[in-house]
Write a protein that holds these residues in place. Sequence first.
Motif, PDB file in Angstrom:
ATOM      1  N   ILE A   1      47.933  92.134  -1.297  1.00 55.17           N
ATOM      2  CA  ILE A   1      48.971  91.328  -2.874  1.00 55.17           C
ATOM      3  C   ILE A   1      49.683  92.302  -4.295  1.00 55.17           C
ATOM      4  CG2 ILE A   1      49.734  89.037  -4.425  1.00 55.17           C
ATOM      5  CD1 ILE A   1      49.564  88.644  -0.695  1.00 55.17           C
ATOM      6  N   ALA A   2      48.823  92.553  -4.607  1.00 50.91           N
ATOM      7  CA  ALA A   2      48.953  93.986  -6.151  1.00 50.91           C
ATOM      8  C   ALA A   2      49.214  95.101  -6.132  1.00 50.91           C
ATOM      9  CB  ALA A   2      47.589  93.749  -7.035  1.00 50.91           C
ATOM     10  N   MET A   3      49.890  95.259  -4.674  1.00 45.11           N
ATOM     11  CA  MET A   3      50.124  96.592  -4.040  1.00 45.11           C
ATOM     12  C   MET A   3      49.165  97.686  -4.593  1.00 45.11           C
ATOM     13  SD  MET A   3      52.806  96.196  -2.941  1.00 45.11           S
ATOM     14  CE  MET A   3      54.045  94.437  -2.890  1.00 45.11           C
ATOM     15  N   ILE A   4      48.313  97.633  -4.487  1.00 44.61           N
ATOM     16  CA  ILE A   4      46.531  98.377  -5.362  1.00 44.61           C
ATOM     17  C   ILE A   4      45.872  98.918  -3.721  1.00 44.61           C
ATOM     18  CG2 ILE A   4      44.799  98.459  -6.592  1.00 44.61           C
ATOM     19  CD1 ILE A   4      45.646  96.851  -8.749  1.00 44.61           C
ATOM     20  N   TYR A   5      46.256  98.841  -2.833  1.00 45.21           N
ATOM     21  CA  TYR A   5      44.752  99.036  -1.554  1.00 45.21           C
ATOM     22  C   TYR A   5      45.954 100.449  -1.550  1.00 45.21           C
ATOM     23  CZ  TYR A   5      42.039  98.129   2.344  1.00 45.21           C
ATOM     24  OH  TYR A   5      41.221  98.556   3.117  1.00 45.21           O
ATOM     25  N   PRO A   6      44.938 101.088  -1.208  1.00 46.25           N
ATOM     26  CA  PRO A   6      44.683 101.881  -0.540  1.00 46.25           C
ATOM     27  C   PRO A   6      45.164 102.436   0.536  1.00 46.25           C
ATOM     28  CG  PRO A   6      42.425 102.554  -1.499  1.00 46.25           C
ATOM     29  CD  PRO A   6      43.009 100.578  -1.353  1.00 46.25           C
ATOM     30  N   ASN A   7      46.453 101.768   1.397  1.00 45.06           N
ATOM     31  CA  ASN A   7      46.294 102.618   3.046  1.00 45.06           C
ATOM     32  C   ASN A   7      47.176 103.452   3.088  1.00 45.06           C
ATOM     33  OD1 ASN A   7      46.859 101.946   5.373  1.00 45.06           O
ATOM     34  ND2 ASN A   7      47.524  99.756   5.249  1.00 45.06           N
ATOM     35  N   PRO A   8      47.104 104.836   3.630  1.00 44.30           N
ATOM     36  CA  PRO A   8      47.681 105.716   3.653  1.00 44.30           C
ATOM     37  C   PRO A   8      49.175 104.918   4.356  1.00 44.30           C
ATOM     38  CG  PRO A   8      45.536 106.108   4.060  1.00 44.30           C
ATOM     39  CD  PRO A   8      45.575 105.138   4.187  1.00 44.30           C
ATOM     40  N   ARG A   9      49.258 104.464   4.752  1.00 46.32           N
ATOM     41  CA  ARG A   9      50.451 103.922   5.696  1.00 46.32           C
ATOM     42  C   ARG A   9      51.085 102.353   4.810  1.00 46.32           C
ATOM     43  NH1 ARG A   9      47.369 100.886  11.216  1.00 46.32           N
ATOM     44  NH2 ARG A   9      46.007 100.043   8.939  1.00 46.32           N
ATOM     45  N   THR A  10      51.079 102.408   3.767  1.00 50.37           N
ATOM     46  CA  THR A  10      51.802 101.652   2.723  1.00 50.37           C
ATOM     47  C   THR A  10      52.091 102.504   1.449  1.00 50.37           C
ATOM     48  OG1 THR A  10      50.313 100.429   2.263  1.00 50.37           O
ATOM     49  CG2 THR A  10      50.735  98.895   4.080  1.00 50.37           C
ATOM     50  N   GLU A  11      51.704 103.873   1.536  1.00 52.58           N
ATOM     51  CA  GLU A  11      52.201 104.121   0.320  1.00 52.58           C
ATOM     52  C   GLU A  11      53.265 104.051   0.253  1.00 52.58           C
ATOM     53  OE1 GLU A  11      51.352 108.439   0.565  1.00 52.58           O
ATOM     54  OE2 GLU A  11      48.791 107.313   0.631  1.00 52.58           O
ATOM     55  N   LYS A  12      54.749 104.690   1.012  1.00 49.70           N
ATOM     56  CA  LYS A  12      55.433 104.969   1.108  1.00 49.70           C
ATOM     57  C   LYS A  12      56.191 102.919   1.092  1.00 49.70           C
ATOM     58  CE  LYS A  12      57.566 107.660   3.890  1.00 49.70           C
ATOM     59  NZ  LYS A  12      58.520 108.698   5.632  1.00 49.70           N
ATOM     60  N   TRP A  13      55.532 101.975   1.407  1.00 50.33           N
ATOM     61  CA  TRP A  13      55.998 100.976   0.758  1.00 50.33           C
ATOM     62  C   TRP A  13      55.979 100.313  -0.385  1.00 50.33           C
ATOM     63  CZ3 TRP A  13      59.141  96.319   1.402  1.00 50.33           C
ATOM     64  CH2 TRP A  13      58.230  95.034   1.271  1.00 50.33           C
ATOM     65  N   ARG A  14      54.732 100.613  -0.698  1.00 47.27           N
ATOM     66  CA  ARG A  14      54.207 100.192  -2.312  1.00 47.27           C
ATOM     67  C   ARG A  14      54.854 100.211  -3.458  1.00 47.27           C
ATOM     68  NH1 ARG A  14      48.946 102.821  -2.924  1.00 47.27           N
ATOM     69  NH2 ARG A  14      48.680 103.005  -1.019  1.00 47.27           N
ATOM     70  N   LEU A  15      55.676 101.786  -2.898  1.00 48.03           N
ATOM     71  CA  LEU A  15      56.455 103.286  -4.202  1.00 48.03           C
ATOM     72  C   LEU A  15      57.528 102.569  -4.382  1.00 48.03           C
ATOM     73  CD1 LEU A  15      56.702 105.527  -5.698  1.00 48.03           C
ATOM     74  CD2 LEU A  15      57.350 107.134  -3.086  1.00 48.03           C
ATOM     75  N   PHE A  16      58.112 101.285  -3.300  1.00 45.20           N
ATOM     76  CA  PHE A  16      59.492 101.013  -3.248  1.00 45.20           C
ATOM     77  C   PHE A  16      59.180  99.375  -3.494  1.00 45.20           C
ATOM     78  CE2 PHE A  16      62.208  97.674  -1.154  1.00 45.20           C
ATOM     79  CZ  PHE A  16      63.065  98.001  -1.380  1.00 45.20           C
ATOM     80  N   SER A  17      58.184  99.159  -3.431  1.00 46.16           N
ATOM     81  CA  SER A  17      57.854  97.649  -4.220  1.00 46.16           C
ATOM     82  C   SER A  17      57.232  98.019  -5.726  1.00 46.16           C
ATOM     83  CB  SER A  17      56.720  97.155  -2.897  1.00 46.16           C
ATOM     84  OG  SER A  17      57.393  97.166  -1.856  1.00 46.16           O
ATOM     85  N   ILE A  18      56.311  98.672  -6.379  1.00 49.89           N
ATOM     86  CA  ILE A  18      55.931  98.490  -7.370  1.00 49.89           C
ATOM     87  C   ILE A  18      56.680  98.286  -8.034  1.00 49.89           C
ATOM     88  CG2 ILE A  18      54.299  99.976  -8.961  1.00 49.89           C
ATOM     89  CD1 ILE A  18      52.816 100.618  -6.276  1.00 49.89           C
ATOM     90  N   PRO A  19      57.973  98.744  -8.412  1.00 48.37           N
ATOM     91  CA  PRO A  19      59.612  98.983  -9.461  1.00 48.37           C
ATOM     92  C   PRO A  19      60.041  98.163  -9.207  1.00 48.37           C
ATOM     93  CG  PRO A  19      59.427 101.361  -8.252  1.00 48.37           C
ATOM     94  CD  PRO A  19      58.366 100.078  -7.426  1.00 48.37           C
ATOM     95  N   ILE A  20      59.474  96.786  -8.320  1.00 49.22           N
ATOM     96  CA  ILE A  20      60.726  95.909  -8.028  1.00 49.22           C
ATOM     97  C   ILE A  20      59.806  94.646  -8.839  1.00 49.22           C
ATOM     98  CG2 ILE A  20      61.552  94.513  -6.313  1.00 49.22           C
ATOM     99  CD1 ILE A  20      62.087  96.944  -4.204  1.00 49.22           C
ATOM    100  N   LEU A  21      58.709  94.898  -8.400  1.00 49.87           N
ATOM    101  CA  LEU A  21      57.473  93.720  -8.736  1.00 49.87           C
ATOM    102  C   LEU A  21      57.373  94.070 -10.476  1.00 49.87           C
ATOM    103  CD1 LEU A  21      56.017  91.676  -7.363  1.00 49.87           C
ATOM    104  CD2 LEU A  21      53.761  93.145  -7.944  1.00 49.87           C
TER     105      LEU A  21
END
Length: 393
Positions: A23-43
Motif C-alpha cells: 500500500i505504501a509503494m515500498i514492496y520491492p517487486n521488480p514487476r511493479t517498478e514502473k507502476w511505483r515510479l508513476f504512483s509515488i509522485p502522484i501519492l
Amino acid sequence: MDDELEFKPFHETYRLITFSLCIAMIYPNPRTEKWRLFSIPILIATVAPVAIMIFLDMYKCWKNGDIVNIIRHSTVVGPFLGGFFKMILMYHKRVQAKQILDEFDRDHYMFNTVAETYKDIARASIRNCQIYSERLWACLVTTCVMTFPVMAIVLNIYNFMFKSEPTKYMIHDLEKPFSKEPEERFESPYFELLFVYMFYAAILYVVNFTGYDGFFGLCVNHACLKMELYCKALEEAMMADREEVYGRVIAVIREQCRMFRYVDLIQDTFNIWLGIIFIATMIQICTCLYHITEGYGFDIRYMIFVYGAVVHIYLPCRYAAKLKAMSMETSNRFYCSGWERVDDERVRKMIVFMIARAQVPNEITAFNMMAFDMELFLSILQTSYSMFTLLRS
C-alpha cells in the motif's frame, strides 16, 4: 505445492507487513517498478496541499512569535513527510531490498527440509516476529496516529448530541490559509472536507510506519535466526562421523558467509533511514515534551505520541543490540561446540578462523558511522531531555 509447506515465503508469512509495504509503494517487486515510479509522485502530490497549509500556518505563527503552535505543527508534519521519504529511499534501494526478500524466501523453503530441531528454532523465531515485530508494532503505530482522528470524531459526536452550541474539533487543528478570522476553519463545507482529507493522511501515516519500520525488525531478527541455526549445525557436525565432519563444517562456513552478506544488505538498505530517525527522534521527543508541558494544557494525544516516538527509536536500537550480542555469542558457541574431540587437522584450523571472524561483531550503523545499540538509545533520551530543558529556559 506451496500450500503444503509449513514454512512459506515472506509475503505469506508476514502478511500484515507485506500488505503495508504494498500500500505504501515500498514492496520491492521488480514487476511493479514502473507502476511505483508513476504512483509515488502522484501519492506525494495528494498530500502536498495539507503539507503546504501546515507550513503556511507555521510561517504565520513564526511572524507572530507563536512557538507553541510551530512546535505542535512540526511534531506531526515532520514524521508524516518522513514517511514519503521512505518511499523514495526504498525505491532507490529496491535491488538490495529485493535481495533481502529473496534470502527470506530461500531460508524459509530450506526450513521445510531440515531436521525437527532446526524447525523448532525457526518456528519460535518466526512466531516471535509475527507477534512483536508485526502485530504489536502495527497496533502501536495505529494507536499513536489514529488517536488524533478518533478523539476528534468522539468529541464532535458528543458535542453535537449533548450541547446546544457544539464546538467542532479538527484532527489536527489548522487555520484556513489566508483567512481573516480563525473561526472560518469551522465553516461548512471546508471543515468536513478537511476532516476527511486529514483522515486520509492519517491512514497513510499508519501504513508508512507499519510497513517500513516493521520490515527492518524482521530483517534483523532473521539475521539472528540464521546465526542460531548455523551454530546449532556446527554443534551437531562435531558429533558426526569423521568422514562427514569436514563437509558439514564447510556447509556451516557457507551459511556464515551468507549471513555476513545478508547483514551488509540490511546495512546498505537502512543506514540512511537510521541516521535520519536518530536526529529526528531526538527533536520529536523534545518538541512533544515541550508541547505537553508548555502548550495549552495537557493533551493525551501528544502524550501517546511521545511514547510512540520513544518506542520508535528504542526498537531499532534493541534489534541492532540483539544482532551485535548474537554475533559475539557465536564465537563462544563455536568454541564450545566440541571441536577439540575432532582429530581432523583441517577442521580444527577452520574452526579457529571461524571463531576469529565471529569475534568481530556485526553492527548496524546510521550513516555508516554511529553504531545502533542500547547505549545510543540512552544517549538519545539524555540529549532529548537536555534540548527540552534548554528550550524551556
